[in-house]
Design a protein around this motif. Structure first.
Motif, PDB file in Angstrom:
ATOM      1  N   ILE A  63      -6.067  -0.338  -7.209  1.00 30.85           N
ATOM      2  CA  ILE A  63      -5.762   1.186  -7.586  1.00 30.85           C
ATOM      3  C   ILE A  63      -4.241   1.634  -7.113  1.00 30.85           C
ATOM      4  O   ILE A  63      -4.141   1.255  -6.003  1.00 30.85           O
ATOM      5  N   CYS A  64      -3.415   2.115  -7.674  1.00 28.50           N
ATOM      6  CA  CYS A  64      -2.258   2.752  -7.346  1.00 28.50           C
ATOM      7  C   CYS A  64      -2.593   4.134  -6.963  1.00 28.50           C
ATOM      8  O   CYS A  64      -3.037   5.027  -7.751  1.00 28.50           O
ATOM      9  N   SER A  65      -2.339   4.500  -5.659  1.00 28.70           N
ATOM     10  CA  SER A  65      -2.596   5.698  -4.995  1.00 28.70           C
ATOM     11  C   SER A  65      -1.245   6.544  -4.644  1.00 28.70           C
ATOM     12  O   SER A  65      -0.618   6.039  -3.741  1.00 28.70           O
ATOM     13  N   LEU A  66      -0.944   7.468  -5.543  1.00 29.53           N
ATOM     14  CA  LEU A  66       0.376   8.393  -5.249  1.00 29.53           C
ATOM     15  C   LEU A  66       0.282   8.986  -3.744  1.00 29.53           C
ATOM     16  O   LEU A  66       1.060   8.960  -3.012  1.00 29.53           O
ATOM     17  N   SER A  67      -0.813   9.751  -3.669  1.00 27.11           N
ATOM     18  CA  SER A  67      -0.903  10.562  -2.661  1.00 27.11           C
ATOM     19  C   SER A  67      -0.826   9.899  -1.022  1.00 27.11           C
ATOM     20  O   SER A  67      -0.378  10.079  -0.279  1.00 27.11           O
ATOM     21  N   ASN A  68      -1.476   8.530  -1.247  1.00 23.37           N
ATOM     22  CA  ASN A  68      -1.868   7.789  -0.103  1.00 23.37           C
ATOM     23  C   ASN A  68      -0.726   6.874   0.060  1.00 23.37           C
ATOM     24  O   ASN A  68      -0.546   6.084   1.176  1.00 23.37           O
ATOM     25  N   THR A  96       2.492   3.430  -8.887  1.00 27.25           N
ATOM     26  CA  THR A  96       2.531   3.990 -10.071  1.00 27.25           C
ATOM     27  C   THR A  96       1.798   3.421 -11.155  1.00 27.25           C
ATOM     28  O   THR A  96       1.058   3.811 -12.202  1.00 27.25           O
ATOM     29  N   SER A  97       1.994   1.959 -11.071  1.00 21.88           N
ATOM     30  CA  SER A  97       1.223   0.978 -12.180  1.00 21.88           C
ATOM     31  C   SER A  97       0.984  -0.300 -11.540  1.00 21.88           C
ATOM     32  O   SER A  97       1.682  -0.714 -10.563  1.00 21.88           O
ATOM     33  N   CYS A  98       0.136  -1.100 -12.109  1.00 21.60           N
ATOM     34  CA  CYS A  98      -0.222  -2.459 -11.408  1.00 21.60           C
ATOM     35  C   CYS A  98      -0.757  -3.179 -12.622  1.00 21.60           C
ATOM     36  O   CYS A  98      -1.319  -3.014 -13.457  1.00 21.60           O
ATOM     37  N   ALA A  99      -0.594  -4.736 -12.326  1.00 28.85           N
ATOM     38  CA  ALA A  99      -0.984  -5.698 -13.145  1.00 28.85           C
ATOM     39  C   ALA A  99      -1.230  -6.909 -12.399  1.00 28.85           C
ATOM     40  O   ALA A  99      -0.696  -7.240 -11.254  1.00 28.85           O
ATOM     41  N   ILE A 100      -2.338  -7.802 -13.007  1.00 26.94           N
ATOM     42  CA  ILE A 100      -2.493  -8.855 -12.026  1.00 26.94           C
ATOM     43  C   ILE A 100      -2.604 -10.025 -13.098  1.00 26.94           C
ATOM     44  O   ILE A 100      -3.166 -10.147 -14.268  1.00 26.94           O
ATOM     45  N   ASP A 101      -1.949 -11.179 -12.485  1.00 32.69           N
ATOM     46  CA  ASP A 101      -1.817 -12.431 -13.481  1.00 32.69           C
ATOM     47  C   ASP A 101      -3.008 -13.270 -13.289  1.00 32.69           C
ATOM     48  O   ASP A 101      -3.766 -13.116 -12.608  1.00 32.69           O
ATOM     49  N   GLY A 102      -3.237 -14.353 -14.131  1.00 27.37           N
ATOM     50  CA  GLY A 102      -4.244 -15.203 -13.919  1.00 27.37           C
ATOM     51  C   GLY A 102      -4.266 -16.254 -12.527  1.00 27.37           C
ATOM     52  O   GLY A 102      -5.457 -16.488 -12.351  1.00 27.37           O
ATOM     53  N   PHE A 107       1.134  -7.233  -9.507  1.00 27.29           N
ATOM     54  CA  PHE A 107       2.329  -6.634  -9.573  1.00 27.29           C
ATOM     55  C   PHE A 107       2.373  -5.356  -9.805  1.00 27.29           C
ATOM     56  O   PHE A 107       1.290  -4.868 -10.251  1.00 27.29           O
ATOM     57  N   PHE A 108       3.175  -4.386  -9.072  1.00 28.50           N
ATOM     58  CA  PHE A 108       3.053  -3.276  -9.123  1.00 28.50           C
ATOM     59  C   PHE A 108       4.349  -2.335  -9.082  1.00 28.50           C
ATOM     60  O   PHE A 108       5.395  -2.756  -8.434  1.00 28.50           O
ATOM     61  N   THR A 109       4.617  -1.245  -9.611  1.00 28.86           N
ATOM     62  CA  THR A 109       5.808  -0.279  -9.521  1.00 28.86           C
ATOM     63  C   THR A 109       5.384   0.888  -8.382  1.00 28.86           C
ATOM     64  O   THR A 109       4.535   1.325  -8.181  1.00 28.86           O
ATOM     65  N   ASP A 110       6.504   0.992  -7.759  1.00 24.40           N
ATOM     66  CA  ASP A 110       6.673   2.041  -6.958  1.00 24.40           C
ATOM     67  C   ASP A 110       7.838   2.975  -6.902  1.00 24.40           C
ATOM     68  O   ASP A 110       9.170   2.710  -6.770  1.00 24.40           O
ATOM     69  N   SER A 111       7.523   4.213  -7.540  1.00 21.24           N
ATOM     70  CA  SER A 111       8.318   5.238  -7.741  1.00 21.24           C
ATOM     71  C   SER A 111       8.118   6.759  -7.480  1.00 21.24           C
ATOM     72  O   SER A 111       9.152   7.575  -7.302  1.00 21.24           O
ATOM     73  N   GLY A 112       6.730   6.850  -6.796  1.00 18.96           N
ATOM     74  CA  GLY A 112       6.405   8.185  -6.354  1.00 18.96           C
ATOM     75  C   GLY A 112       6.059   9.112  -7.623  1.00 18.96           C
ATOM     76  O   GLY A 112       6.557   8.841  -8.741  1.00 18.96           O
ATOM     77  N   PRO A 113       6.089  10.593  -7.468  1.00 18.18           N
ATOM     78  CA  PRO A 113       5.957  11.454  -8.524  1.00 18.18           C
ATOM     79  C   PRO A 113       7.188  11.553  -8.985  1.00 18.18           C
ATOM     80  O   PRO A 113       8.342  11.402  -8.589  1.00 18.18           O
ATOM     81  N   MET A 114       7.057  12.022 -10.557  1.00 15.48           N
ATOM     82  CA  MET A 114       8.266  12.445 -11.400  1.00 15.48           C
ATOM     83  C   MET A 114       9.166  13.377 -10.535  1.00 15.48           C
ATOM     84  O   MET A 114       8.738  14.353 -10.000  1.00 15.48           O
ATOM     85  N   GLY A 115      10.489  12.932 -10.277  1.00 11.76           N
ATOM     86  CA  GLY A 115      11.484  13.790  -9.498  1.00 11.76           C
ATOM     87  C   GLY A 115      12.003  12.959  -8.272  1.00 11.76           C
ATOM     88  O   GLY A 115      12.771  13.629  -7.786  1.00 11.76           O
ATOM     89  N   GLN A 116      11.214  11.955  -7.996  1.00 13.76           N
ATOM     90  CA  GLN A 116      11.589  11.289  -6.692  1.00 13.76           C
ATOM     91  C   GLN A 116      12.598  10.170  -6.874  1.00 13.76           C
ATOM     92  O   GLN A 116      13.699  10.150  -6.328  1.00 13.76           O
ATOM     93  N   ALA A 117      12.219   9.352  -7.828  1.00 10.44           N
ATOM     94  CA  ALA A 117      13.184   8.248  -8.231  1.00 10.44           C
ATOM     95  C   ALA A 117      13.940   8.521  -9.375  1.00 10.44           C
ATOM     96  O   ALA A 117      13.406   8.372 -10.553  1.00 10.44           O
TER      97      ALA A 117
END
Length: 275
Positions: A63-68, A96-102, A107-117
């Motif tokens: 899980i990607c957790s924005l507030s944590n 903000t999003s994640c994926a797992i390969d075989g 892999f995950f993106t890190d940008s915070g809430p809209m307006g931060q990056a």
């Protein structure tokens, strides 16, 4: 956008027969099947604001957790474990999003809430946790709100939606463990891509957000070479498209819409131009 309202992202199919999981308040939810129509079920509380989640091959949930401002894993008993929350002593802005390969690489993106990056402050990142649980950046604090990530069927390419640049990035691996980034597809019109899914043939299904009142959003389908496939799917009531997934047998594509808190189901063949 991000974890807004009932914004949902695809998980996969696990023992709980979940089709998707998303965030509503502080609860992670999924749509289960109880003998007919889908039913919304509260699965767990993260105590924060989950933006995205995915299953690994064994059915464990990430899980990607924005507030944590962290990446969380759900244990066998339903407890939450903080996998990581910083890089080189600096806290994440909010995954903000994640994926797992075989191979189990995450892999995950890190940008915070809209307006931060933003375009003016391009501080978004893409990270990978490798097989040895080592965290490494693929792109570090240089992107304008990356928030969708997906993998090619062979796991060699990582696709990322860079929303505020209105484009899809591709990271290709050569040699193993070393990733190179380029612009895979520059889009035009609408606000920007928010989520991405890849089918078994390597085609990309992209949800594209538009501000409510400015017109509908759309689903675009791209080949592995970046060519447009079929026609864009639109619905006059669906502007703020936020998440997309393909069911395991590729019969339907599911897309979420923030402003109306709606999940749409679209026939897979319709999107790829098959009758």
């Amino acid at each position: 956008m991000g974890s807004s309202g009932i914004n949902a992202e695809y998980m996969g199919s696990s023992g709980i027969n979940a089709e998707y999981m998303g965030s509503s308040g502080i609860n992670a939810e999924y749509m289960g099947k109880t003998g007919g129509e889908p039913e919304k079920v509260v699965y767990l509380s993260t105590g924060g604001q989950p933006a995205h989640a995915t299953f690994d091959a064994e059915g464990a949930i990430l899980i990607c957790s924005l507030s944590n401002q962290s990446l969380l894993a759900v244990g066998e008993q339903g407890g939450l474990t903080n996998i990581c929350e910083e890089y080189e002593g600096v806290r994440f802005q909010g995954p903000t999003s994640c994926a797992i390969d075989g191979a189990g690489r995450r892999f995950f993106t890190d940008s915070g809430p809209m307006g931060q990056a933003t375009l003016q402050s391009q501080t978004g990142s893409v990270f990978m946790i490798n097989e040895d649980s080592v965290l490494q950046p693929l792109a570090h604090r240089c992107l304008a709100h990356p928030q969708g990530v997906a993998l090619s069927p062979d796991g060699e390419c990582v696709y990322v939606c860079e929303t505020l640049q209105n484009r899809i990035l591709r990271f290709f691996q050569r040699p193993r463990g070393v990733y190179h980034c380029s612009v895979f597809k520059q889009l035009s019109g609408l606000f920007g891509p928010t989520s991405i899914a890849v089918d078994s043939q390597g085609n990309l299904f992209v949800s594209r957000f538009e501000v409510a009142g400015a017109g509908p959003g759309c689903i675009s389908v791209l080949s592995a070479q970046g060519k447009d496939i079929g026609e864009c799917w639109t619905n006059p009531k669906a502007s703020e498209l936020s998440g997309i997934c393909i069911d395991p047998v590729e019969d339907f594509v599911y897309v979420t819409e923030c402003s109306t808190r709606t999940v749409y189901r679209v026939p897979f063949k319709k999107l790829v131009g098959e009758s």
